[in-house]
Design an enzyme around this catalytic site. Structure first.
Site, short mmCIF file in Angstrom:
data_model
loop_
_atom_site.label_atom_id
_atom_site.label_comp_id
_atom_site.label_asym_id
_atom_site.label_seq_id
_atom_site.Cartn_x
_atom_site.Cartn_y
_atom_site.Cartn_z
CD GLU A 437 16.49 9.81 -13.86
OE1 GLU A 437 16.51 8.58 -13.74
OE2 GLU A 437 17.14 10.42 -14.71
C1 FAD Z 1 11.12 17.69 -20.51
C2 FAD Z 1 11.47 16.24 -20.54
C3 FAD Z 1 12.79 15.85 -20.43
C4 FAD Z 1 13.14 14.50 -20.50
N1 FAD Z 1 14.47 14.15 -20.49
C5 FAD Z 1 14.79 12.87 -20.80
C6 FAD Z 1 16.16 12.50 -21.03
O1 FAD Z 1 17.07 13.31 -20.90
N2 FAD Z 1 16.43 11.23 -21.41
C7 FAD Z 1 15.46 10.30 -21.58
O2 FAD Z 1 15.75 9.18 -21.96
N3 FAD Z 1 14.14 10.61 -21.35
C8 FAD Z 1 13.80 11.86 -20.97
N4 FAD Z 1 12.48 12.20 -20.77
C9 FAD Z 1 11.47 11.17 -20.87
C10 FAD Z 1 10.84 10.82 -19.53
O3 FAD Z 1 11.75 10.12 -18.73
C11 FAD Z 1 9.53 10.08 -19.80
O4 FAD Z 1 8.61 11.03 -20.29
C12 FAD Z 1 9.00 9.39 -18.56
O5 FAD Z 1 9.82 8.32 -18.21
C13 FAD Z 1 7.56 8.88 -18.75
O6 FAD Z 1 7.43 8.17 -19.95
P1 FAD Z 1 6.23 8.55 -20.94
O7 FAD Z 1 6.29 10.00 -21.17
O8 FAD Z 1 6.27 7.66 -22.11
O9 FAD Z 1 4.91 8.27 -20.12
P2 FAD Z 1 4.17 6.85 -20.02
O10 FAD Z 1 5.15 5.79 -19.70
O11 FAD Z 1 3.31 6.68 -21.21
O12 FAD Z 1 3.26 7.09 -18.74
C14 FAD Z 1 1.97 7.74 -18.81
C15 FAD Z 1 1.27 7.56 -17.45
O13 FAD Z 1 1.08 6.16 -17.19
C16 FAD Z 1 1.64 5.80 -15.95
N5 FAD Z 1 2.25 4.47 -16.05
C17 FAD Z 1 2.96 3.95 -17.07
N6 FAD Z 1 3.37 2.70 -16.77
C18 FAD Z 1 2.93 2.44 -15.52
C19 FAD Z 1 3.04 1.33 -14.64
N7 FAD Z 1 3.74 0.24 -14.97
N8 FAD Z 1 2.46 1.41 -13.41
C20 FAD Z 1 1.78 2.52 -13.05
N9 FAD Z 1 1.64 3.60 -13.84
C21 FAD Z 1 2.20 3.56 -15.06
C22 FAD Z 1 2.71 6.85 -15.67
O14 FAD Z 1 2.95 6.99 -14.27
C23 FAD Z 1 2.09 8.10 -16.28
O15 FAD Z 1 1.23 8.71 -15.36
C24 FAD Z 1 12.12 13.53 -20.65
C25 FAD Z 1 10.78 13.93 -20.74
C26 FAD Z 1 10.46 15.26 -20.71
C27 FAD Z 1 9.01 15.65 -20.87
#
Ligand code: FAD
Length: 592
Positions: A437
Site C-alpha cells: 500500500e
Molecule cells: C505480502 C504482499 C502483499 C501484497 N499485496 C498486494 C496486492 O494485494 N495488490 C497489489 O497490487 N500489490 C500488492 N503487493 C505489492 C506491494 O504493494 C509492493 O511490493 C510495494 O508497492 C512496493 O513495490 P516493490 O515491491 O516493487 O518495491 P520497489 O518499488 O522496487 O521499492 C524498493 C525500495 O525502493 C524504494 N523506492 C522506490 N521508488 C521510490 C521513490 N520514488 N522514492 C523513494 N524511494 C523509492 C522503496 O521505498 C523501497 O524501499 C503486495 C506485496 C507483498 C509483499
C-alpha cells in the site's frame, strides 16, 4: 490470548474524539455512542473466540497452492462464514448495497480487533472493502447492481490488482494489456503479490485490475481500471463460465502465512474478460480515490499487531521470574516486570500503540467529516486534513508498530526468538505493513510532495495552529498532565520550524527535502501523537466519562511516559530535517 481493549477504544472514540457528535450529520443520524459500544462488544466476541485461536495455527500451517486452487489453513473457511453471517463485511458500506453506514472511526476500531486477533484473516475482508469502495465511487450503475450486493455482503470477495514484476512503486510501468472486444475487454498479463487473489472461501472473486488499453499513452496517464471476475457473472447475477484468470503460484514469505499472496495470470488464450470501470486512462486516479481508506486500514492493522504484541509481553513479564530489581530488599527473585528497563520497554509499547490509535482514529474522523458534514467548508477543511494525515498514519504508525513488535521479542528475552511463544510471529507479520500500500519512502514523498507541495503547506500550518491552540486551552489539573501538555507544546514548536525549513527546501532544492522526508514524516507522527495523548491526559485528569478510575490513572501515566521518553526524539528528528540533507546527498551508499 488476545483481549479486545474495549475501555481504551471507547475512551478514544467517545471522550477524546467525541465521535457521537457525528450523529449530527444526517447520513450518520443512527449512530451514537451506545450503538458504537454494542458493535465493539459483538466484534470483540468474534475476534477473541473465533479469530484469535486461529492466529498461531494459521501461521504454522499457512495457505497451500495446487493447480486446482488455494486451500486456506484449517478453520479459516468456517471463521469466514461466521464473519459473513454476522454481517461484519457490511459495516461501513453504502446502505444502497445492503451495507450499514457507520463512521470510519468506528470501522477502524472494529478493524483493529480483526487485525489484532488475526492479521492474515483480516486482509481478505480489508481488500474486499477496498474493491467495494472503488466500485461504489467509480463503477457504473449496472456494474454496481451486478457486483456490489454480493461483494458488500462478503458472499464474493474482492482484490486490488496493481503490481507487476517491473511495476511496484512505479505503477507507470504497468504492462498488462486490455484489448477491446464488443462491450468488454480481453486482458493479458501477469500480476504478482496479489493478496487473497485465490482461496477456497467463496465461489467467486472479483478482481479490480489495472491494465493498459492498447494504444493508450505511456506512463501513469494510460492506465485503466477493470473488473475481472474469477467466474463470469450472467446478467441475472447467476454464475456463468470460468474466466481466464488463474493463480499460478503463491509466495513463500516472512509472515502473514495464512494470507495467500498470489501470482495471477490474466489470459492464456482468448484473454480474461474484463469490464472497464469509469473512463479509459483514469484508472490510477480512481485507485487514489479509495487509497485514503486503504492506507488508513494498513496503519490500523499495524498498531493492532503492536497491541497484541504488547498484551503478550505484559503477560510474559508478569510471570517470568529473573533477578532482583534494586530496592526490592530481601525479597526473593521477582518477575521481570519489576525491572526498570522492562517497565520502560512495556511502556514504550503501550504509549506508542495508544498514540498510534489516537492518530489513526483522528484521521478517520476527518474522513467522516469530509464525507458527511452538511457544511461544505467543514467538508473541504476535513478533506485537506485527512489527506495530509493519511501518509503519516500509513508510514509512521507502521514503522512504529514494527518497533513495538520487536520490543515485544526483547521483553521475552531468548524465548522471544523461539517461535513457540508467538512473539516472533508478530514481528514477521507486521513487517509487511511498511511495504505494501505504498512504502514508507513513497508515503513520505507523498506527504511533502503532493500533500504539502500542492497547498504550500497550508493544511500542515492549520494542523499546527490547531494543535497549539488546543494545547494552550487545556486545563491539565495536576502536575503530570501539565508536564505532558508542556512537552507536547515544545514538540509542536519544533515541528513548526522544521516545516518552514522543509517547505523552503522544497521550493529551492527539492532533493534536499526528499533526503529528509522520512525523518520529517516521523516527526509529524510523533508530534500529532503527543498532542492527542496530552489531550487524553487532560480528559483523564478531569475523569468525567464512563471509564474506570484505574483506566484514567493509567492514561495519565502512559501519556506522561510518552512525553518524557518518546517525545524527546522530536529534538533529534527536527535537527535531521534542519541539517541532515546534505549528508545524504554527498555520501555514496555504494562507495568505499
Ligand atoms: C505480502 C504482499 C502483499 C501484497 N499485496 C498486494 C496486492 O494485494 N495488490 C497489489 O497490487 N500489490 C500488492 N503487493 C505489492 C506491494 O504493494 C509492493 O511490493 C510495494 O508497492 C512496493 O513495490 P516493490 O515491491 O516493487 O518495491 P520497489 O518499488 O522496487 O521499492 C524498493 C525500495 O525502493 C524504494 N523506492 C522506490 N521508488 C521510490 C521513490 N520514488 N522514492 C523513494 N524511494 C523509492 C522503496 O521505498 C523501497 O524501499 C503486495 C506485496 C507483498 C509483499
Amino acid at each position: 490470548m488476545y483481549r479486545a481493549p474495549l475501555e481504551e477504544l471507547r475512551f478514544v472514540l467517545e471522550e477524546l474524539l467525541e465521535t457521537g457528535r457525528l450523529a449530527a450529520c444526517p447520513d450518520l443520524a443512527d449512530y451514537g455512542d451506545e450503538v458504537g459500544a454494542s458493535i465493539l462488544e459483538e466484534a470483540a466476541r468474534l475476534a477473541e473466540n473465533v479469530l484469535d485461536p486461529l492466529n498461531r495455527s494459521g501461521d504454522t500451517e499457512g495457505a497451500h497452492w495446487t493447480p486446482e486452487g488455494v486451500t486456506t489453513p484449517k478453520g479459516f473457511k468456517e471463521a469466514y462464514a461466521q464473519y459473513i453471517a454476522g454481517g461484519w463485511q457490511q459495516l461501513g458500506t453504502d446502505p444502497r448495497f445492503g451495507g450499514q453506514r457507520v463512521p470510519q472511526s468506528l470501522s477502524s476500531a472494529v478493524q483493529e480487533l480483526w487485525g489484532a486477533s488475526n492479521l492474515s484473516f483480516e486482509l481478505c475482508p480489508m481488500l474486499t472493502h477496498g474493491a467495494v469502495h472503488a466500485l461504489e465511487l467509480c463503477g457504473s450503475e449496472a456494474q454496481q447492481r451486478l457486483f456490489l450486493p454480493k461483494m458488500a455482503s462478503g458472499e464474493w470477495t474482492g482484490t486490488m490488482v496493481l503490481t507487476e514484476p517491473q511495476a511496484g512503486s512505479d505503477l507507470g510501468q504497468i504492462r498488462t494489456r486490455a484489448v477491446p472486444e464488443g462491450d468488454h475487454y480481453r486482458l493479458f498479463g501477469q500480476k504478482i503479490f496479489i493478496t487473497w487473489g485465490e482461496h477456497d472461501y467463496t465461489d467467486n472473486i472479483i478482481h479490480m485490475v489495472l491494465a493498459r488499453i492498447e494504444g493508450a499513452p505511456a506512463g501513469v496517464k494510460g492506465i485503466s481500471l477493470f473488473i475481472v471476475p474469477k467466474v463470469l457473472v450472467n446478467a441475472d447475477g447467476s454464475l456463468g463460465e470460468r474466466n481466464e484468470v488463474r493463480c499460478v503460484s503463491i509466495e513463500h514469505k516472512l509472515g502473514i502465512h495464512a494470507s495467500p499472496t498470489c501470482v495471477m495470470q490474466f489470459g492464456h488464450d482468448r484473454g480474461a474478460a474484463g469490464y472497464l470501470v469509469g473512463k479509459p486512462n483514469r484508472g490510477l486516479e480512481y485507485m487514489f480515490v479509495m487509497m485514503n481508506t486503504a492506507r488508513l486500514a494498513v496503519g490500523v492493522q499495524s498498531y493492532a499487531v503492536g497491541e497484541r504484541a504488547f498484551q503478550q509481553a505484559v503477560e510474559y513479564a508478569r510471570t517470568r521470574v529473573q533477578g532482583k530489581p534494586p530496592g526490592s530488599g530481601d525479597s526473593d527473585r521477582l518477575p521481570i516486570i519489576h525491572h526498570p528497563d522492562v517497565r520502560r520497554m512495556l511502556l514504550t509499547m503501550k504509549s506508542s500503540t495508544e498514540a498510534s490509535r489516537a492518530v489513526a482514529f483522528y484521521a478517520g474522523q476527518q474522513l467522516d467529516l469530509a464525507a458527511y458534514h452538511p457544511d461544505a467548508a467543514v467538508r473541504a477543511a476535513a478533506q485537506a486534513r485527512g489527506d495530509l494525515l493519511i501518509p503519516i498514519v500509513k508510514a509512521w504508525i507502521t514503522e512504529t508498530a514494527n518497533e513495538v513488535a520487536a520490543i515485544g521479542v526483547q521483553v521475552h528475552g531468548g524465548m522471544g526468538f523461539i517461535e513457540e511463544t508467538g512473539a516472533a510471529q508478530y514481528v514477521r507479520d507486521v513487517r509487511i505493513t511498511t511495504i505494501y500500500e505504498g512504502t514508507t519512502g513513497i508515503q513520505s514523498n507523498d506527504l511533502i510532495g503532493r500533500k504539502m507541495g500542492r497547498d504550500g503547506g497550508a493544511a500542515m500550518g492549520s494542523l499546527i495552529a490547531d494543535m497549539r491552540r488546543e494545547l494552550q486551552a487545556l486545563e491539565p489539573g495536576a502536575d503530570a498532565p501539565r508536564a505532558t501538555r508542556d512537552a507536547a507544546m515544545q514538540a509542536v514548536a519544533l515541528l513548526e520550524s522544521a516545516t518552514h525549513t522543509l517547505i523552503s527546501n522544497m521550493a529551492t532544492v527539492p532533493e534536499r527535502a526528499l533526503a529528509v522526508a522520512v525523518p520529517y514524516l516521523k516527526l509529524c507522527g510523533l508530534v500529532t501523537g503527543g498532542w492527542l495523548l496530552a489531550k487524553s491526559a487532560a480528559i483523564a485528569a478531569a475523569g468525567r466519562g464512563a471509564a474506570s478510575k484505574d483506566f484514567y490513572q493509567a492514561k495519565i501515566r502512559t501519556a506522561h511516559f510518552y512525553a518524557r521518553q518518546i517525545l524527546p526524539q522530536t529534538i533529534g528528528l527536527a535537527k535531521v530535517v534542519e541539517e541532515g540533507a546534505a549528508s545524504v546527498l554527498e555520501a555514496e551508499p555504494d562507495g568505499v
